[in-house]
Motif scaffolding. Structure first.
Motif, PDB file in Angstrom:
ATOM      1  N   SER A   1     -27.446  23.714   9.786  1.00  0.00           N
ATOM      2  CA  SER A   1     -27.634  24.100   8.384  1.00  0.00           C
ATOM      3  C   SER A   1     -26.687  25.233   7.995  1.00  0.00           C
ATOM      4  CB  SER A   1     -29.087  24.522   8.146  1.00  0.00           C
ATOM      5  OG  SER A   1     -29.975  23.454   8.413  1.00  0.00           O
TER       6      SER A   1
ATOM      7  N   HIS B   1     -23.557  25.144   5.254  1.00  0.00           N
ATOM      8  CA  HIS B   1     -23.813  26.018   4.102  1.00  0.00           C
ATOM      9  C   HIS B   1     -25.106  25.661   3.379  1.00  0.00           C
ATOM     10  CE1 HIS B   1     -19.716  27.325   4.818  1.00  0.00           C
ATOM     11  NE2 HIS B   1     -19.293  26.068   4.691  1.00  0.00           N
ATOM     12  N   THR B   2     -26.069  25.099   4.121  1.00  0.00           N
ATOM     13  CA  THR B   2     -27.378  24.849   3.528  1.00  0.00           C
ATOM     14  C   THR B   2     -28.219  26.111   3.533  1.00  0.00           C
ATOM     15  OG1 THR B   2     -27.260  22.586   4.368  1.00  0.00           O
ATOM     16  CG2 THR B   2     -29.410  23.356   3.654  1.00  0.00           C
ATOM     17  N   MET B   3     -27.964  27.002   4.501  1.00  0.00           N
ATOM     18  CA  MET B   3     -28.654  28.279   4.575  1.00  0.00           C
ATOM     19  C   MET B   3     -27.646  29.356   4.974  1.00  0.00           C
ATOM     20  SD  MET B   3     -30.909  27.867   8.091  1.00  0.00           S
ATOM     21  CE  MET B   3     -31.709  29.442   7.829  1.00  0.00           C
ATOM     22  N   PRO B   4     -27.901  30.620   4.654  1.00  0.00           N
ATOM     23  CA  PRO B   4     -26.957  31.690   4.978  1.00  0.00           C
ATOM     24  C   PRO B   4     -26.771  31.838   6.490  1.00  0.00           C
ATOM     25  CG  PRO B   4     -28.803  32.520   3.676  1.00  0.00           C
ATOM     26  CD  PRO B   4     -29.082  31.109   3.952  1.00  0.00           C
TER      27      PRO B   4
ATOM     28  N   ALA C   1     -31.682  28.084   1.179  1.00  0.00           N
ATOM     29  CA  ALA C   1     -30.561  28.863   0.644  1.00  0.00           C
ATOM     30  C   ALA C   1     -30.933  30.325   0.434  1.00  0.00           C
ATOM     31  CB  ALA C   1     -30.081  28.243  -0.667  1.00  0.00           C
ATOM     32  N   GLU C   2     -32.232  30.639   0.376  1.00  0.00           N
ATOM     33  CA  GLU C   2     -32.682  32.013   0.121  1.00  0.00           C
ATOM     34  C   GLU C   2     -33.138  32.713   1.396  1.00  0.00           C
ATOM     35  OE1 GLU C   2     -35.852  31.303  -2.548  1.00  0.00           O
ATOM     36  OE2 GLU C   2     -34.572  30.699  -4.235  1.00  0.00           O
ATOM     37  N   TYR C   3     -32.925  32.094   2.548  1.00  0.00           N
ATOM     38  CA  TYR C   3     -33.463  32.641   3.778  1.00  0.00           C
ATOM     39  C   TYR C   3     -32.828  33.981   4.124  1.00  0.00           C
ATOM     40  CZ  TYR C   3     -36.935  30.123   6.490  1.00  0.00           C
ATOM     41  OH  TYR C   3     -38.120  29.648   6.983  1.00  0.00           O
TER      42      TYR C   3
END
Length: 488
Positions: free
Chosen positions: A293, A297-300, A265-267
């Motif tokens: 992902s 919405h697991t990662m931006p 999520a912080e990538y």
């Protein structure tokens, strides 16, 4: 004190010239090693001496095959139980009868008879023309445990019941046999193997959050696509191998991210670029997981680097013609390799599609041989037509390990009901000096230069878009012709 001298020629097999062991069979021509004896006692055909169609273990002076009567001194090989002429294994009975005895014991449901549901399995396995491999297989303790568990209903006779047994490779072979015999409904064996591998692999992931994420991705992305593909066509080992690689590389990506102290999520774009910068060629296979992902919405939403690759350059037309002449006129290659190489060099067939061909795809009459690669079937030119016709009639390899006598595969494999593995056929062609991918590309380029790409694509089983693109690269002029009648 005198010694009995052994002649040097007696220490070697009279047929293959390999060293023989003490006690080897002695035929009129000399000592015969175990391999040559087994091969001789599995050879049937028309005797060159008397013309009778029977077991022909002897070799005539002109290279023809002789039966035991014409050869003389070979022995009596008629089974005392069934009367079949074959190698006798125990107490004067043939291997098929010995195999039947052992299976009757293993498949006993506790009432002194074979479990009724397993009777087709028993009949098919005991009818194999070369039982030696199955006798060795049935003698293994873990195989006996699997068969007894099925016979005595210790596990349900369904696919899920087989999944509870081990080891996996033996269970997979039993499953292939059961599906081929009609005892179990057919399911894609590669999909079943992947599902079993996935369960075992996920248990080895120590981090619970990573395990949960990988399970979601595998279930709702990879497995969903594999099952959708399986409803349209057989998967083949390549699709499952790719799915495994995707998961292992994805697990490596999650471990790499955890080591950097970065959650998905912080990538940032810099993090993603750093992942690909270390080994872009290997890590590009994780792009599917990254897109999944981002969609969930697991990662931006980030930009995934595009890594382009090109096919190897095709071989020259001169080399292609030289290879075609070699495989069609020379006997230095086994017949199966000659057929496969001709399909690559003449019809641009990929190996994964080639191994799915059956004898029903070959239509032969007195005038022409047609090969169904697409629609309509493709005419086969001479001399490949004669080579293909002979191969379908008598040249297909009879695998002793597991293929049933009723197998229709053009390239039968060792597993029951399964064709030859594409990787195995690819290695055999590579060992024979056949460049499969460059040769296939060269063949397809020549074909689209000689005929409209859409016609070539339909007959060879290619997509029209792919054929059109390849024709443009090759400099085809078919698109420059105006439609309509040009006879005037």
């Amino acid at each position: 004190m005198s010694r009995t001298r052994v002649r040097a020629e007696d220490l070697f097999c009279a047929r293959c010239r390999r060293p023989v062991r003490i006690g080897a069979a002695h035929w009129p021509e000399g000592y015969i090693c175990a391999s040559c004896r087994d091969h001789a006692l599995e050879t049937y055909g028309r005797c060159a001496g008397c013309g009778v169609d029977r077991l022909t273990p002897g070799i005539a002076p002109d290279g023809g095959r002789w039966c035991t009567d014409c050869a003389g001194g070979l022995g009596d090989f008629f089974c005392e139980r069934c009367g079949r002429e074959a190698a006798r294994y125990r107490r004067g009975i043939c291997g098929n009868c010995v195999l039947a005895e052992r299976l009757e014991e293993l498949l006993d449901d506790g009432t002194g008879r074979i479990r009724p549901e397993l009777v087709p399995f028993f009949e098919q396995v005991t009818a194999m023309p070369r039982p030696k491999g199955q006798l060795t297989w049935v003698g293994k303790p873990h195989v006996q445990q699997i068969l007894r568990a099925l016979a005595r209903a210790q596990v349900p006779l369904i696919h899920d019941g087989l999944n509870t047994l081990s080891p996996g490779r033996s269970v997979a072979h039993v499953r292939d046999l059961l599906m081929h015999c009609g005892v179990l409904p057919h399911r894609d064996r590669h999909l079943l193997l992947f599902e079993r591998w996935l369960t075992d692999w996920l248990t080895g992931i120590e981090d619970p959050d990573q395990r949960q994420l990988l399970q979601r991705f595998a279930t709702w992305q990879l497995l969903r696509k594999l099952r959708a593909t399986e409803t349209k066509r057989p998967l083949g080992p390549g699709a499952v191998k790719t799915a495994r690689t995707v998961l292992t590389q994805t697990a490596a990506f999650l471990t790499w991210s955890a080591a950097r102290g970065r959650a998905l999520a912080e990538y940032t774009q810099a993090d993603l670029d750093a992942w690909f910068a270390e080994d872009a060629t290997t890590r590009r296979i994780t792009a599917g997981f990254l897109r999944w992902s981002m969609d969930h919405h697991t990662m931006p939403r980030l930009k995934i680097p595009v890594i382009r690759t090109e096919n190897p350059a095709p071989i020259s037309q001169h080399r292609r013609i030289t290879l075609i002449r070699r495989v069609l006129t020379s006997d230095d290659l086994p017949q199966a390799e000659r057929i496969a190489a001709a399909l690559v060099l003449l019809f641009a067939q990929p190996i994964r599609r080639m191994v799915r061909l059956t004898v029903l795809d070959v239509t032969a009459d007195s005038d022409q041989v047609l090969l169904r690669l697409g629609e309509p079937p493709t005419p086969v030119p001479e001399p490949f037509a004669s080579l293909l016709r002979d191969y379908v009639r008598t040249g297909r390899p009879n695998r002793p390990g597991g293929t049933m006598p009723t197998s229709d595969w053009l390239f039968p494999g060792r597993r029951a009901g399964q064709p030859l593995d594409p990787a195995t056929l690819g290695r055999r062609l590579a060992d024979a000096g056949i460049p499969t991918l460059p040769g296939r590309t060269a063949a397809l380029r020549q074909l689209v230069l000689q005929a409209p790409p859409s016609v070539v694509a339909g007959m060879l089983g290619y997509h029209t878009v792919h054929a059109e693109a390849l024709a443009a690269e090759a400099g085809s002029t078919w698109k420059k012709y105006a439609p309509g009648e040009h006879a005037r």
